[in-house]
Design a protein around this motif. Structure first.
Motif, PDB file in Angstrom:
ATOM      1  N   LEU A  14       0.820  -1.214   0.000  1.00 32.84           N
ATOM      2  CA  LEU A  14       0.000   0.000   0.000  1.00 32.84           C
ATOM      3  C   LEU A  14       0.856   1.268   0.000  1.00 32.84           C
ATOM      4  O   LEU A  14       0.323   2.367   0.129  1.00 32.84           O
ATOM      5  CB  LEU A  14      -0.919  -0.008   1.225  1.00 32.84           C
ATOM      6  CG  LEU A  14      -2.011  -1.083   1.223  1.00 32.84           C
ATOM      7  CD1 LEU A  14      -2.763  -1.087   2.556  1.00 32.84           C
ATOM      8  CD2 LEU A  14      -2.977  -0.859   0.061  1.00 32.84           C
ATOM      9  N   ARG A  15       2.183   1.092  -0.094  1.00 28.85           N
ATOM     10  CA  ARG A  15       3.131   2.198  -0.254  1.00 28.85           C
ATOM     11  C   ARG A  15       3.200   3.109   0.982  1.00 28.85           C
ATOM     12  O   ARG A  15       3.335   4.324   0.871  1.00 28.85           O
ATOM     13  CB  ARG A  15       2.817   3.014  -1.503  1.00 28.85           C
ATOM     14  CG  ARG A  15       2.748   2.185  -2.774  1.00 28.85           C
ATOM     15  CD  ARG A  15       2.473   3.052  -3.987  1.00 28.85           C
ATOM     16  NE  ARG A  15       3.622   3.894  -4.288  1.00 28.85           N
ATOM     17  CZ  ARG A  15       4.698   3.525  -4.999  1.00 28.85           C
ATOM     18  NH1 ARG A  15       4.764   2.283  -5.477  1.00 28.85           N
ATOM     19  NH2 ARG A  15       5.677   4.340  -5.233  1.00 28.85           N
ATOM     20  N   PHE A  16       3.110   2.513   2.170  1.00 28.25           N
ATOM     21  CA  PHE A  16       3.354   3.267   3.391  1.00 28.25           C
ATOM     22  C   PHE A  16       4.857   3.376   3.632  1.00 28.25           C
ATOM     23  O   PHE A  16       5.635   2.526   3.179  1.00 28.25           O
ATOM     24  CB  PHE A  16       2.703   2.570   4.593  1.00 28.25           C
ATOM     25  CG  PHE A  16       1.219   2.783   4.693  1.00 28.25           C
ATOM     26  CD1 PHE A  16       0.707   3.947   5.255  1.00 28.25           C
ATOM     27  CD2 PHE A  16       0.334   1.822   4.236  1.00 28.25           C
ATOM     28  CE1 PHE A  16      -0.657   4.146   5.359  1.00 28.25           C
ATOM     29  CE2 PHE A  16      -1.035   2.004   4.328  1.00 28.25           C
ATOM     30  CZ  PHE A  16      -1.541   3.172   4.896  1.00 28.25           C
ATOM     31  N   SER A  17       5.260   4.394   4.357  1.00 27.79           N
ATOM     32  CA  SER A  17       6.674   4.552   4.710  1.00 27.79           C
ATOM     33  C   SER A  17       7.072   3.498   5.744  1.00 27.79           C
ATOM     34  O   SER A  17       6.222   2.823   6.336  1.00 27.79           O
ATOM     35  CB  SER A  17       6.922   5.949   5.284  1.00 27.79           C
ATOM     36  OG  SER A  17       6.273   6.085   6.545  1.00 27.79           O
ATOM     37  N   ARG A  18       8.384   3.363   5.952  1.00 23.80           N
ATOM     38  CA  ARG A  18       8.870   2.390   6.924  1.00 23.80           C
ATOM     39  C   ARG A  18       8.295   2.661   8.308  1.00 23.80           C
ATOM     40  O   ARG A  18       7.862   1.729   8.999  1.00 23.80           O
ATOM     41  CB  ARG A  18      10.402   2.430   6.991  1.00 23.80           C
ATOM     42  CG  ARG A  18      10.990   1.533   8.088  1.00 23.80           C
ATOM     43  CD  ARG A  18      12.473   1.813   8.293  1.00 23.80           C
ATOM     44  NE  ARG A  18      13.002   1.008   9.397  1.00 23.80           N
ATOM     45  CZ  ARG A  18      12.930   1.340  10.685  1.00 23.80           C
ATOM     46  NH1 ARG A  18      12.320   2.477  11.032  1.00 23.80           N
ATOM     47  NH2 ARG A  18      13.438   0.570  11.619  1.00 23.80           N
ATOM     48  N   GLU A  19       8.284   3.931   8.735  1.00 27.16           N
ATOM     49  CA  GLU A  19       7.771   4.267  10.062  1.00 27.16           C
ATOM     50  C   GLU A  19       6.298   3.902  10.199  1.00 27.16           C
ATOM     51  O   GLU A  19       5.868   3.388  11.238  1.00 27.16           O
ATOM     52  CB  GLU A  19       7.962   5.765  10.333  1.00 27.16           C
ATOM     53  CG  GLU A  19       9.411   6.202  10.430  1.00 27.16           C
ATOM     54  CD  GLU A  19       9.965   6.625   9.073  1.00 27.16           C
ATOM     55  OE1 GLU A  19       9.365   6.241   8.048  1.00 27.16           O
ATOM     56  OE2 GLU A  19      10.999   7.320   9.051  1.00 27.16           O
ATOM     57  N   ASP A  20       5.529   4.151   9.150  1.00 21.68           N
ATOM     58  CA  ASP A  20       4.111   3.810   9.194  1.00 21.68           C
ATOM     59  C   ASP A  20       3.900   2.298   9.170  1.00 21.68           C
ATOM     60  O   ASP A  20       2.992   1.771   9.826  1.00 21.68           O
ATOM     61  CB  ASP A  20       3.378   4.451   8.007  1.00 21.68           C
ATOM     62  CG  ASP A  20       3.260   5.952   8.146  1.00 21.68           C
ATOM     63  OD1 ASP A  20       3.481   6.467   9.260  1.00 21.68           O
ATOM     64  OD2 ASP A  20       2.942   6.626   7.139  1.00 21.68           O
ATOM     65  N   ARG A  21       4.729   1.586   8.416  1.00 19.89           N
ATOM     66  CA  ARG A  21       4.611   0.128   8.359  1.00 19.89           C
ATOM     67  C   ARG A  21       4.856  -0.495   9.729  1.00 19.89           C
ATOM     68  O   ARG A  21       4.193  -1.471  10.110  1.00 19.89           O
ATOM     69  CB  ARG A  21       5.597  -0.448   7.343  1.00 19.89           C
ATOM     70  CG  ARG A  21       5.276  -0.128   5.888  1.00 19.89           C
ATOM     71  CD  ARG A  21       6.389  -0.570   4.982  1.00 19.89           C
ATOM     72  NE  ARG A  21       6.541  -2.026   4.998  1.00 19.89           N
ATOM     73  CZ  ARG A  21       7.621  -2.666   4.524  1.00 19.89           C
ATOM     74  NH1 ARG A  21       8.646  -1.950   4.050  1.00 19.89           N
ATOM     75  NH2 ARG A  21       7.675  -3.978   4.556  1.00 19.89           N
ATOM     76  N   ILE A  22       5.794   0.064  10.470  1.00 13.06           N
ATOM     77  CA  ILE A  22       6.071  -0.436  11.815  1.00 13.06           C
ATOM     78  C   ILE A  22       4.849  -0.235  12.711  1.00 13.06           C
ATOM     79  O   ILE A  22       4.439  -1.141  13.442  1.00 13.06           O
ATOM     80  CB  ILE A  22       7.305   0.269  12.401  1.00 13.06           C
ATOM     81  CG1 ILE A  22       8.569  -0.194  11.668  1.00 13.06           C
ATOM     82  CG2 ILE A  22       7.428  -0.004  13.898  1.00 13.06           C
ATOM     83  CD1 ILE A  22       9.823   0.566  12.055  1.00 13.06           C
TER      84      ILE A  22
END
Length: 345
Positions: free
Chosen positions: A259-267
């Motif tokens: 879904l193309r979230f950033s690394r911080e958001d994925r965490i």
């Protein structure tokens, strides 16, 4: 006063040891008759007080600011209240080979409860993820669960839950939602005091859960339902829950990447979207399952410990990842306005 610290090399959360000790106390000295009524009443009052304090602590402004990162919150809510229940329904095929009917009902109920708040924030912080988003995602999930969990339980479990009805849902609303709203209304007068004394909420949080566990397991002992669970069945339950947790950790991590979230958001999505709240699930189960509550919450208690141990390992590994690129991305551009990350409510 200097707080005592738990040795980092021990894999078991000290609170889990308290829970196990409470279960042991209920097995040796279960509350009966008038004592059982008193224990049930005190635990109900403690849970109502807990949600009142939650309402008094939660910043309305922070919650409204968090809505700006709606894609992340929708993703976490979908994982918690859509993907998890679908996996729970799929597990019906494991009955009766791996799970008894009662354990399956408990497993299905586990998939319906909201996500955690405190542990999601803690693990997201350790892994250098989006802490403000984790705060809001966990809070939104807890609020939504007050309404969504009983409705899902009534729909998916029906009479198998032992006590699902409009009356039981009303009891949950009166015990959880009404105190929370009252806390929000009175927040302007008592919010600062609660924020300065977070240990009050912490003590009520942990103490209320211990009371609920004691009351539920005491009733289970009096009813004799523990004779229905064998060590082999418990081993099967642990294996099923390990697979469930692995599937959700994988889906939240790689699905958020797709879904193309950033690394911080994925965490934040992984830790908020893969866990279930013992604090929210236990009081709901005590109302909805009645005498069968102790057996119904067993899968949730085991899953809770398992998720803490596994996510602690993952968070430490993520913390050793190379420093991420801090340039803004479309998926996380609104993240900086979500909050400061200094609150844990």
């Amino acid at each position: 006063m200097k707080r005592l610290t738990w040795p980092s090399w021990l894999p078991i959360d000290p609170y889990i040891l308290l829970l196990l000790g409470t279960v042991g106390l209920a097995a040796l000295l279960p509350a009966r008759g008038t004592a059982a009524d008193v224990a049930s009443g005190v635990s109900t009052g403690a849970i109502a007080l807990l949600f009142f304090l939650y309402g008094a602590r939660l910043s309305t402004r922070e919650a409204l600011d968090g809505l700006r990162h709606w894609r992340l919150h929708v993703t976490v809510l979908a994982c918690t209240f859509v993907v998890f229940p679908l996996l729970g329904l799929a597990a019906r095929g494991l009955e009766p080979v791996f799970l008894t009917h009662s354990l399956y009902i408990g497993l299905l109920f586990l998939t319906l409860v909201p996500s955690t708040v405190q542990s999601s924030i803690a693990f997201t912080s350790i892994a250098r993820g989006n802490v403000p988003a984790a705060i809001c995602a966990g809070s939104f999930s807890s609020l939504a669960g007050i309404v969504i969990t009983p409705l899902l339980a009534a729909t998916l479990l029906g009479s198998a839950g032992g006590g699902f009805s409009a009356d039981s849902i009303l009891k949950i609303v009166l015990q959880l939602l009404v105190p929370f709203v009252a806390g929000q209304v009175l927040r302007r007068w008592i919010g600062d005091f609660i924020a300065r004394h977070k240990r009050i909420t912490g003590l009520v949080d942990r103490g209320s859960i211990l009371l609920v566990v004691y009351a539920a397991f005491s009733e289970g002992m009096v009813q004799g339902i523990w004779h229905q669970v064998s060590p082999l069945r418990l081993a099967g339950l642990l294996a099923v829950e390990a697979v469930l947790l692995a599937v959700m950790l994988t889906l939240t991590w790689y699905g958020s990447k797709a879904l193309r979230f950033s690394r911080e958001d994925r965490i934040a999505i992984q830790f908020a979207g893969s866990k279930k709240s013992l604090a929210a699930g236990l009081p709901m189960a005590s109302v909805l399952f009645g005498a069968q509550a102790s057996l119904a919450v067993l899968p949730l208690m085991l899953f809770h410990q398992m998720q803490l141990m596994v996510c602690a390992v993952i968070a430490k590994r993520r913390s050793r990842d190379p420093e991420p690129d801090l340039s803004p991305s479309p998926a996380s551009g609104s993240r900086i306005s979500v909050g400061t990350g200094t609150r844990s409510d």
